[in-house]
Design an enzyme around this catalytic site. Sequence first.
Site, mmCIF file in Angstrom:
data_model
loop_
_atom_site.group_PDB
_atom_site.id
_atom_site.type_symbol
_atom_site.label_atom_id
_atom_site.label_comp_id
_atom_site.label_asym_id
_atom_site.label_seq_id
_atom_site.Cartn_x
_atom_site.Cartn_y
_atom_site.Cartn_z
ATOM 1 N N PRO A 251 24.672 48.027 56.128
ATOM 2 C CA PRO A 251 23.686 48.152 56.722
ATOM 3 C C PRO A 251 22.252 48.761 55.584
ATOM 4 O O PRO A 251 22.425 49.832 55.326
ATOM 5 C CB PRO A 251 23.774 48.807 58.021
ATOM 6 C CG PRO A 251 24.870 49.076 58.199
ATOM 7 C CD PRO A 251 25.554 49.767 57.214
ATOM 8 N N GLY B 71 20.428 46.050 51.281
ATOM 9 C CA GLY B 71 18.953 45.677 50.269
ATOM 10 C C GLY B 71 20.019 44.152 49.888
ATOM 11 O O GLY B 71 19.107 43.807 49.166
ATOM 12 N N HIS C 27 25.731 81.534 63.830
ATOM 13 C CA HIS C 27 26.955 80.563 62.977
ATOM 14 C C HIS C 27 26.214 79.909 61.690
ATOM 15 O O HIS C 27 26.642 79.458 61.341
ATOM 16 C CB HIS C 27 26.739 79.235 64.342
ATOM 17 C CG HIS C 27 28.021 78.549 63.804
ATOM 18 N ND1 HIS C 27 28.730 78.444 64.578
ATOM 19 C CD2 HIS C 27 27.578 77.170 63.416
ATOM 20 C CE1 HIS C 27 29.465 76.633 63.955
ATOM 21 N NE2 HIS C 27 28.034 76.295 63.191
ATOM 22 N N GLU C 28 24.755 79.361 62.364
ATOM 23 C CA GLU C 28 24.315 78.514 60.850
ATOM 24 C C GLU C 28 24.024 79.665 59.955
ATOM 25 O O GLU C 28 24.436 79.426 58.067
ATOM 26 C CB GLU C 28 23.030 77.981 60.608
ATOM 27 C CG GLU C 28 23.456 77.244 62.104
ATOM 28 C CD GLU C 28 24.139 75.752 62.059
ATOM 29 O OE1 GLU C 28 23.400 75.105 60.549
ATOM 30 O OE2 GLU C 28 24.191 75.496 62.845
HETATM 31 P P1 ADP Z 1 21.027 45.347 54.846
HETATM 32 O O1 ADP Z 1 20.348 43.236 54.846
HETATM 33 O O2 ADP Z 1 21.436 44.707 53.301
HETATM 34 O O3 ADP Z 1 21.236 45.358 56.186
HETATM 35 P P2 ADP Z 1 17.838 44.512 53.487
HETATM 36 O O4 ADP Z 1 17.715 43.991 52.614
HETATM 37 O O5 ADP Z 1 17.559 44.201 55.172
HETATM 38 O O6 ADP Z 1 19.336 45.386 54.170
HETATM 39 O O7 ADP Z 1 17.247 46.326 53.669
HETATM 40 C C1 ADP Z 1 16.160 46.502 54.723
HETATM 41 C C2 ADP Z 1 14.605 47.430 54.319
HETATM 42 O O8 ADP Z 1 15.387 48.223 52.685
HETATM 43 C C3 ADP Z 1 14.314 46.423 52.308
HETATM 44 O O9 ADP Z 1 13.537 45.374 53.025
HETATM 45 C C4 ADP Z 1 13.714 46.962 52.012
HETATM 46 O O10 ADP Z 1 12.223 47.562 52.117
HETATM 47 C C5 ADP Z 1 14.666 48.039 52.335
HETATM 48 N N1 ADP Z 1 15.900 48.593 50.278
HETATM 49 C C6 ADP Z 1 16.879 48.058 50.964
HETATM 50 N N2 ADP Z 1 17.031 47.525 49.798
HETATM 51 C C7 ADP Z 1 17.073 48.329 48.839
HETATM 52 C C8 ADP Z 1 16.442 48.621 47.556
HETATM 53 N N3 ADP Z 1 18.309 48.501 47.145
HETATM 54 N N4 ADP Z 1 16.005 48.322 47.026
HETATM 55 C C9 ADP Z 1 14.130 48.749 47.566
HETATM 56 N N5 ADP Z 1 14.352 48.227 48.700
HETATM 57 C C10 ADP Z 1 15.224 48.400 49.412
HETATM 58 ZN ZN ZN Z 2 28.983 74.291 62.409
#
Ligand code: ADP
Ligand code: ZN
Length: 656
Positions: free
Chosen positions: A218, A221, A439-440
């Site tokens: 997800p 792009g 820890h960190e």
């Molecule tokens: P997907 O459909 O893969 O879930 P989207 O195309 O909906 O992702 O991406 C959401 C937004 O994130 C886009 O509208 C854009 O603003 C940004 N984005 C995602 N990938 C790119 C990319 N490769 N270059 C530029 N902007 C991107």
């Molecule tokens: Zn840790």
Amino acid sequence: MSEQQNKNQNNNNNFFNQNPLITFAIFSVAMIVIFKLLVGEGGGSSSVLGNSSQVQQVSYSEFKSLVEAKDVSKVEIGQSYIRAQSADGSKLYTTRIVQGDNKLVELLDKNHIEYSGFSESNWFTEMFGWLFPFLLILGIWMLFASRMQKSMGGGILGMGGSKKLVNSEKPDTKFDDVAGVEEAKEEVQEIVDFLKYPGRYVEIGAKIPKGVLLVGSPGTGKTLLAKAVAGEAEVPFFSVSGSSFIEMFVGVGAARVRDLFEQAKKDAPSIIFIDEIDAIGKSRAAGNMMGGNDEREQTLNQLLAEMDGFGTDTPVIILAATNRPEILDQALLRPGRFDRQVLVDKPDFEGRVKILKVHVKNVKIDDDVDIKEVARLTAGLAGADLANVVNEAALLAGRKNQKTVKQQDLFESVERALAGLAKKSRRINPKEKKIVAYHESGHALLAETTVGAKKVSKVSIVPRGLAALGYTLNKPEEDKFMMQRHELWAEVDVLLGGRAAEEVFIGEISTGAGNDLERATDIIKSMVQTYGMSDIAGLMVLEKSRQSFLGPTGGAPREYSDKMAEDMDNFIKQSLQEHYEAVVARLEEYRDAIEDMVALLYKKENITGEEVREIIKDFEERNGMESKVVQEVETIEDELKQDATMNKKEDEDARE
Ligand code: ADP
Ligand code: ZN
């Protein structure tokens, strides 16, 4: 129609759309009133009888005696009742006919009373009797339909309804807006060409792909790329989401698909984009425990039929997006359907630089901003995350009333993206704070003093999000597509560092290390099972790399002996123990360095990687130790230079 009228009408529509119950109530009442008016008492047909004000029901025998007494003037005889006017015209008598009495006419004749027959129902009452239940049912149906429509956010009434869910636009997105996915762009370039000059391909007889599957996580792009194809080719873009097809009346999804293709073909050349195609295209074989989903299946079948239904000379291209291609029904992937897959992957370093550049164009950026630095810190983020980082930074700058976005804003925004929203307001109790600080610091010390471990970029005890109380941010110098064995072991050590520090410095262990231990265990397990990095299994692969780039898929039964399993378990347990002991020893060796780190963390809550390294080096100098702090390769350019000299040397070796 004037605008004002238009507006009024829209308002009306809205009112009735929004109040289906009221609409239905009004509708029903109106029907009943009309019905009552038309089929009023005494029958509805036009009558020769005057409008007598008084209607009196009488018995048949009474009626007969009225006739005999000549107390009636005109009589009308229907199928079931008789009506008659009183001699003085003041009253209207009605009575039911008694079956079997066929002497009434004789009686009327004898008394010289004018009579005629009448039909109790006319075309109107007849039609109404037939129409009323029908209209009632229609009304109820419309009520339900409009409710469904509301809950689904779309229409169900065939064509009209489906148009709402199909978005049609002519996007002006261009390939330049999609950054960091060069290979994917190259692959879809051909489609642009085909949509622009369909004639060229058709004449030659080339078969252009009908369906292209865009595969990727997800936010990488996919939608953007599909839009850019339409934008570059200057063709209409019809988009729907696969998930909007389900949860509907059976048959509607299929109708919608038909409608979608009809529109797209009418406007050809054009692009159809189906987001989340897995929602309808899930394998029919795969787990349908709860009984089949008829709606989904019908929709899928319709989609397949439509795709087969037009020839390769119709310039309509169907792009579909999914992040789980492995669950798609095989029928979808057959030749002539989605027989091409284009990987739209998460961006690498260069890709991130390009994507960030696209998005900073929209905001005012300070001269001090180093995009490469931001890109370096954001390994693993997808395009949508990066777009969000830039926007968040702009929001931060705005809140601080700055004129431009500064590097600091971007850093803060990156941190948020990586570790969840800062919850400075959340108070942790002093005991927890102490545990988290040690820890960190333990993680940080191991990260800096172990060869092959990722450098620290930041240590924090400010709680982020719900899960993490504190965190150590590692800084991968560049994206790693491959890890060497010593790097995997180094990661195990760093993970164990947190837990070991709790034991060494607090003398008690907490639940905070649970996730670290899980990850350490997993790393060792995959070294044995998958990468052939242990003596237990040697080169034998116990577990096929089912970890596809899109995440794990279902569990297959194991294919090795119980003995092997036992050996592996022992190996994992033993290695963890050995490494843990070594880590404890390292921490004890660097006791004061850890204490210094903790002190600084208490003071500042966040410390940088440089500060960590300085503390360690100071400590080593004070104690006359040889430094274990691993020198980092400064820049990617340095590394490339290194590569170049290596290659040159290899060439020379080859010539000899
Ligand atoms: P997907 O459909 O893969 O879930 P989207 O195309 O909906 O992702 O991406 C959401 C937004 O994130 C886009 O509208 C854009 O603003 C940004 N984005 C995602 N990938 C790119 C990319 N490769 N270059 C530029 N902007 C991107
Ligand atoms: Zn840790």
